[in-house]
Enzyme design. Structure first.
Site, mmCIF file in Angstrom:
data_model
loop_
_atom_site.group_PDB
_atom_site.id
_atom_site.type_symbol
_atom_site.label_atom_id
_atom_site.label_comp_id
_atom_site.label_asym_id
_atom_site.label_seq_id
_atom_site.Cartn_x
_atom_site.Cartn_y
_atom_site.Cartn_z
ATOM 1 N N GLY A 1 27.371 -32.198 42.180
ATOM 2 C CA GLY A 1 26.867 -32.487 43.556
ATOM 3 C C GLY A 1 26.603 -34.144 43.431
ATOM 4 O O GLY A 1 27.470 -34.657 43.347
ATOM 5 N N TRP B 1 32.784 -28.669 49.125
ATOM 6 C CA TRP B 1 32.196 -29.443 50.210
ATOM 7 C C TRP B 1 33.237 -30.651 50.691
ATOM 8 O O TRP B 1 32.667 -31.771 50.881
ATOM 9 C CB TRP B 1 30.997 -30.172 50.154
ATOM 10 C CG TRP B 1 30.171 -28.654 49.674
ATOM 11 C CD1 TRP B 1 29.444 -28.191 48.640
ATOM 12 C CD2 TRP B 1 29.592 -27.394 50.584
ATOM 13 N NE1 TRP B 1 28.496 -27.317 48.478
ATOM 14 C CE2 TRP B 1 28.929 -26.822 49.762
ATOM 15 C CE3 TRP B 1 30.195 -27.181 51.864
ATOM 16 C CZ2 TRP B 1 28.417 -25.522 50.393
ATOM 17 C CZ3 TRP B 1 29.504 -26.066 52.407
ATOM 18 C CH2 TRP B 1 28.512 -25.257 51.775
ATOM 19 N N GLN C 1 -0.335 -35.897 78.156
ATOM 20 C CA GLN C 1 -0.538 -36.846 77.135
ATOM 21 C C GLN C 1 0.154 -36.675 75.753
ATOM 22 O O GLN C 1 0.623 -37.472 75.059
ATOM 23 C CB GLN C 1 -1.731 -37.309 77.109
ATOM 24 C CG GLN C 1 -2.527 -37.910 78.130
ATOM 25 C CD GLN C 1 -4.100 -38.474 77.831
ATOM 26 O OE1 GLN C 1 -4.746 -37.741 76.903
ATOM 27 N NE2 GLN C 1 -4.582 -39.354 78.243
ATOM 28 N N GLN D 1 11.263 -28.810 70.750
ATOM 29 C CA GLN D 1 10.067 -28.338 71.067
ATOM 30 C C GLN D 1 9.564 -28.419 72.340
ATOM 31 O O GLN D 1 9.125 -27.461 73.194
ATOM 32 C CB GLN D 1 8.899 -28.765 70.171
ATOM 33 C CG GLN D 1 7.483 -28.191 70.033
ATOM 34 C CD GLN D 1 7.406 -27.041 69.471
ATOM 35 O OE1 GLN D 1 8.308 -26.697 68.492
ATOM 36 N NE2 GLN D 1 6.573 -26.020 69.684
ATOM 37 N N ILE D 2 9.700 -29.813 72.961
ATOM 38 C CA ILE D 2 9.601 -30.189 74.383
ATOM 39 C C ILE D 2 10.454 -29.289 75.120
ATOM 40 O O ILE D 2 10.067 -29.201 76.520
ATOM 41 C CB ILE D 2 9.579 -31.636 74.385
ATOM 42 C CG1 ILE D 2 8.496 -32.493 73.732
ATOM 43 C CG2 ILE D 2 9.417 -31.999 76.025
ATOM 44 C CD1 ILE D 2 8.598 -33.801 73.638
ATOM 45 N N GLU E 1 26.761 -37.411 50.939
ATOM 46 C CA GLU E 1 26.601 -38.892 50.648
ATOM 47 C C GLU E 1 25.304 -39.184 49.843
ATOM 48 O O GLU E 1 24.992 -40.324 50.187
ATOM 49 C CB GLU E 1 27.213 -39.826 51.712
ATOM 50 C CG GLU E 1 28.512 -39.725 52.243
ATOM 51 C CD GLU E 1 28.973 -40.705 53.165
ATOM 52 O OE1 GLU E 1 28.704 -41.944 52.815
ATOM 53 O OE2 GLU E 1 29.682 -40.488 53.974
ATOM 54 N N SER F 1 18.566 -36.627 50.592
ATOM 55 C CA SER F 1 17.373 -37.536 50.681
ATOM 56 C C SER F 1 16.531 -37.966 49.339
ATOM 57 O O SER F 1 16.108 -39.136 49.094
ATOM 58 C CB SER F 1 16.448 -37.074 51.800
ATOM 59 O OG SER F 1 17.011 -37.051 52.891
#
Length: 385
Positions: free
Chosen positions: A134, A159, A280, A338-339, A365, A368
């Site tokens: 990996g 991959w 809001q 969600q919205i 690449e 995280s």
């Protein structure tokens, strides 16, 4: 209408602004009906179209004295990703796959391949990842052994983007000059080589051409070696140093599309007798989305600008750009889903598509967590000087 005010930032000059307008106009005219059902055919078509449009010319320098303009690469990926994730993929893999050749290739290697990849006449692939290693590149086990005037490659890669449709693969293998990272080398392997086979096609949540590829007694001429034996790790890291920033740019494009969809939804959808955008809580979400996007853009284009200004390495800046842009884009797109409520998880809806597209960018690449290690080591090293 997406926000383009960032183009006035001092990271860019007039040529970048003109290019951004050109590729956006092309994308609007050509990417509205990309067929994702046959991704192999779609990618071949997109590579050809991007080449004919002149955009792939930016993925590799025309001559050895020219340099990659990372800001142009990033603007390309942001724009294409905003319109079509598959178009961004097609563009990006041409640059990444040909990157080792454009950065380190011999004159004959450059002459043999770069005119073709720049024109969209040959599809490129970057074969680095393995099942057991990996992001731990130093533990690559695919081997390459010298045999007279040839090298013989054995092992597997997985991959691999464009696996199964690529005309050339840049393959990283262990040649054994030293333990770990110092014993790797890079080779050009043609897709038609009888020692290369597609062991498995890999299906993922956002369809792209991916494969596990096998090398068995795969013979390549001595001239297929890029650079010198033992240069493989340096070549891989330098290539990623350039293209890792552009992953952040692609995430930025996805996030901008998600925000545009959300603003449209907030204005057209009524709830409790008023537009959704008057609530809001929704306003707060939109503010957070816009903030994440601008912060990501600053990091992405700082890294691109630093590289274009002549920085030898931008590992820290590129890692920050990729980490923040991909993680924040995930937040932005999640808020968009969600919205949108039920529509946000309806198959084929733009935000549902974005939700599937963004997830892989936090992995490939360099995942995280790997970017955090790179950043931490860079900060620690600076403090110790």
């Amino acid at each position: 209408m997406p926000d383009k005010s960032f183009l006035t930032w001092p990271f860019f000059d007039d040529t970048h602004r003109a290019y951004a307008a050109k590729i956006d106009a092309w994308a609007q005219a050509n990417l509205q009906a990309v067929d994702h059902h046959d991704v192999d055919a779609a990618c071949r078509k997109l590579v050809k179209a991007l080449g004919q449009g002149g955009f792939l010319a930016h993925t590799a320098p025309a001559t050895e004295s020219d340099k990659l303009d990372v800001r142009t690469l990033a603007l390309s990926r942001e724009t294409l990703a905003r319109h079509s994730g598959l178009a961004d993929f097609a563009f990006a893999m041409q640059g990444l796959g040909a990157g080792p050749i454009s950065l380190f290739g011999s004159p004959s290697q450059r002459a043999a391949w770069l005119p073709k990849t720049r024109a969209g006449e040959a599809i490129a692939a970057f074969a680095l990842s393995e099942a057991a290693s990996g992001s731990d590149v130093a533990n690559i086990t695919t081997s390459a052994k010298r045999d007279g005037d040839a090298w013989v490659i054995d092992g597997e890669k997985t991959w691999i983007s464009n696996g199964g449709i690529a005309d050339l693969y840049v393959v990283f293998a262990r040649t054994g000059e030293a333990p770990g990272a110092k014993g790797l080398s890079a080779f050009i392997v043609e897709g038609s080589n009888p020692g290369l086979s597609i062991a498995e096609r890999l299906e993922v949540i956002a369809p792209h051409p991916l494969a596990r590829i096998a090398f068995k007694n795969c013979r390549v001429p001595a001239s297929a070696l890029i650079g010198k034996p033992g240069d493989g790790f340096k070549i891989a890291m330098a290539t990623l140093d350039v293209f890792r920033t552009t992953v952040g740019a692609a995430a930025l494009g996805f996030a901008r599309r998600a925000l545009d969809q959300t603003v449209g939804r907030a204005g057209s959808r009524h709830l409790f007798g008023a537009p959704l955008g008057e609530l809001q809580m929704v306003q707060g979400h939109i503010a957070d989305m816009a903030l994440d996007i601008d912060a990501a853009a600053l990091l992405v284009y700082r890294a691109a600008w630093a590289k274009d200004m002549g920085a030898a390495r931008v590992s820290r800046e590129a890692a920050m750009a990729k980490l923040y842009a991909t993680e924040s884009a995930q937040r932005v797109i999640d808020a968009a889903v969600q919205i949108h409520g039920g529509d946000g998880v309806r198959s084929g809806h733009p935000v549902e598509t974005l939700y599937r597209e963004i997830r892989a960018l936090r992995i490939y690449e360099g995942a995280s967590d790997v970017q955090k290690i790179i950043i931490s080591r860079a900060v620690t090293s600076m403090a110790e000087r």
